[in-house]
Design a protein around this motif. Structure first.
Motif, PDB file in Angstrom:
ATOM      1  N   PHE A 124       0.827  -1.199   0.000  1.00 37.94           N
ATOM      2  CA  PHE A 124       0.000   0.000   0.000  1.00 37.94           C
ATOM      3  C   PHE A 124       0.866   1.256   0.000  1.00 37.94           C
ATOM      4  O   PHE A 124       0.576   2.222  -0.694  1.00 37.94           O
ATOM      5  N   VAL A 125       1.928   1.220   0.788  1.00 36.20           N
ATOM      6  CA  VAL A 125       2.773   2.408   0.927  1.00 36.20           C
ATOM      7  C   VAL A 125       3.584   2.669  -0.338  1.00 36.20           C
ATOM      8  O   VAL A 125       3.611   3.786  -0.861  1.00 36.20           O
ATOM      9  N   HIS A 126       4.248   1.632  -0.842  1.00 35.06           N
ATOM     10  CA  HIS A 126       5.155   1.821  -1.965  1.00 35.06           C
ATOM     11  C   HIS A 126       4.408   2.020  -3.292  1.00 35.06           C
ATOM     12  O   HIS A 126       4.856   2.779  -4.155  1.00 35.06           O
ATOM     13  N   ALA A 127       3.276   1.346  -3.461  1.00 36.62           N
ATOM     14  CA  ALA A 127       2.557   1.442  -4.734  1.00 36.62           C
ATOM     15  C   ALA A 127       1.546   2.585  -4.761  1.00 36.62           C
ATOM     16  O   ALA A 127       1.325   3.189  -5.808  1.00 36.62           O
ATOM     17  N   TYR A 128       0.935   2.877  -3.597  1.00 37.50           N
ATOM     18  CA  TYR A 128      -0.155   3.857  -3.589  1.00 37.50           C
ATOM     19  C   TYR A 128       0.060   4.993  -2.593  1.00 37.50           C
ATOM     20  O   TYR A 128      -0.813   5.848  -2.433  1.00 37.50           O
ATOM     21  N   GLU A 129       1.219   4.978  -1.888  1.00 38.45           N
ATOM     22  CA  GLU A 129       1.552   6.030  -0.931  1.00 38.45           C
ATOM     23  C   GLU A 129       0.461   6.219   0.106  1.00 38.45           C
ATOM     24  O   GLU A 129       0.146   7.352   0.514  1.00 38.45           O
ATOM     25  N   LEU A 130      -0.115   5.126   0.545  1.00 38.83           N
ATOM     26  CA  LEU A 130      -1.138   5.178   1.585  1.00 38.83           C
ATOM     27  C   LEU A 130      -0.443   5.015   2.940  1.00 38.83           C
ATOM     28  O   LEU A 130       0.139   3.964   3.228  1.00 38.83           O
TER      29      LEU A 130
END
Length: 283
Positions: A124-130
């Motif tokens: 989530f963090v690396h692909a969508y910056e969530l």
């Protein structure tokens, strides 16, 4: 022969030495789980209210959720709960060898579930910056699922200690004042849980931010304190004696089973509320 059979029978559900007839360890676990129900109820309701009334510009979770991965991890957790139930059944019959196998299987499945969560969070963090601060959805999602992950991690650690203990002699030492021993157990257990939750939450943030090395450098003392508390807890659970781990320890395994089943039930609620709800009602 009949007297021998009667002597070997232990009632695991009724303790005449307590006022309620319920073993103190089991009663304490039920009280703890009752408080945890209110805690998770608050987190789940907060996330649900937000998702039913999302502010403008909120991200669409359906763009990055992987139902296949979450379904797999849910299946893994359900199977771990089955193995935990088999471990309780085995120890009640005095079958220590089978209990060890079931505990080991539960540990492995619990670790697989945690690995799925770590992968999902990092994805989530690396692909969508969530992240926790990028949106209200990120805050409620990570708080809820991350807290559940911490509970699973604590449960896995507890299972590991119990698995190790099953190979060691364990018997109550009547020379120790039972009140002091009970208070020492409680104090160390609470310290372990508090420090463990702190360490797991900070480590999760470090994994999400890609700063694992910095985490270990900045959190050396909390990590050392956590490991020391676990070591003391393990030491208190190993009184000297000649009686091996067996049927008399069934209440310990049952208490662990109650905790693990509770974690499983919480995830059964989280899975439809956090994941499936996005596809069923918010489409």
């Amino acid at each position: 022969m009949s007297s021998h059979a009667g002597a070997g029978t232990i009632d695991h559900h009724h303790d005449p030495s307590t006022t309620t007839g319920i073993p103190n360890k089991k009663l304490f676990m039920w009280a703890f789980l009752a408080s945890d129900c209110m805690f998770f109820g608050t987190l789940i309701s907060t996330h649900l209210i937000y998702r039913l009334h999302p502010p403008a510009g909120s991200p669409d979770p359906r763009d990055f959720f992987s139902i296949e991965l979450t379904s797999f991890s849910t299946f893994i957790l359900l199977m771990s709960s089955l193995l935990m139930a088999l471990a309780v059944n085995a120890i009640q019959k005095g079958n220590v060898k089978s209990t060890r196998k079931m505990l080991l299987g539960t540990i492995i499945f619990g670790l697989i579930f945690l690995a799925c969560q770590v992968y999902e969070f990092s994805h989530f963090v690396h692909a969508y910056e969530l992240t926790l601060s990028s949106s209200l959805f990120g805050s409620t999602f990570y708080t809820l699922t991350g807290t559940h992950g911490v509970h699973v991690a604590i449960g896995v650690l507890w299972l590991v200690l119990m698995y190790i203990r099953s190979f060691k002699p364990t018997v109550a030492n009547t020379n120790r004042p039972w009140v002091l021993v009970s208070l020492a157990h409680l104090a160390v257990w609470v310290a372990s849980v508090v420090l463990g939750m702190y360490v797991m939450l900070e480590l999760t943030h470090a994994v999400l931010d890609g700063k694992v090395g910095a985490f270990f450098g900045a959190n050396f003392l909390p990590l050392a304190g956590f490991l020391a508390a676990i070591g003391i807890l393990f030491a208190f659970g190993r009184d000297r004696g000649e009686v091996e781990f067996g049927e008399a320890n069934a209440i310990d395994v049952e208490s662990m089973g109650l905790y693990w089943h509770f974690v499983d039930i919480v995830w059964i609620v989280i899975f439809p509320v956090v994941y499936l709800l996005e596809y069923v009602f918010l489409s």
